[in-house]
Scaffold this motif. Structure first.
Motif: not given
Length: 72
Positions: A10-13, A49-53
């Motif tokens: 939700n736009e929170v990193l 939600s997304v996991v960025m590698v």
């Protein structure tokens, strides 16, 4: 090489500042997919939600969306 697994919800990193060592980019990518899968098993809203590698040079190598796992 060290890889980092940032989580955006939700736009929170949430920034992974420690990272994890992997021999290959593929191993890091697989781990990122597993992290996304495990988050999807948790209670809560994981919409968008997304996991960025990201590798140690700052290059993003993969993104894994988090999908809510429904119990059977």
């Amino acid at each position: 090489m060290r890889y980092f697994f940032h989580i955006e919800t939700n736009e929170v990193l949430s920034v992974d500042r420690d990272g994890t060592e992997f021999t290959t980019q593929l191993e890091a990518d697989d781990y990122g997919a597993r992290v996304a899968s495990e988050i999807g098993m948790d209670e809560g809203d994981h919409t968008n939600s997304v996991v960025m590698v990201v590798d140690e040079t700052g290059k993003e190598i993969a993104q894994h969306p988090v999908y809510r796992r429904l119990s059977s």
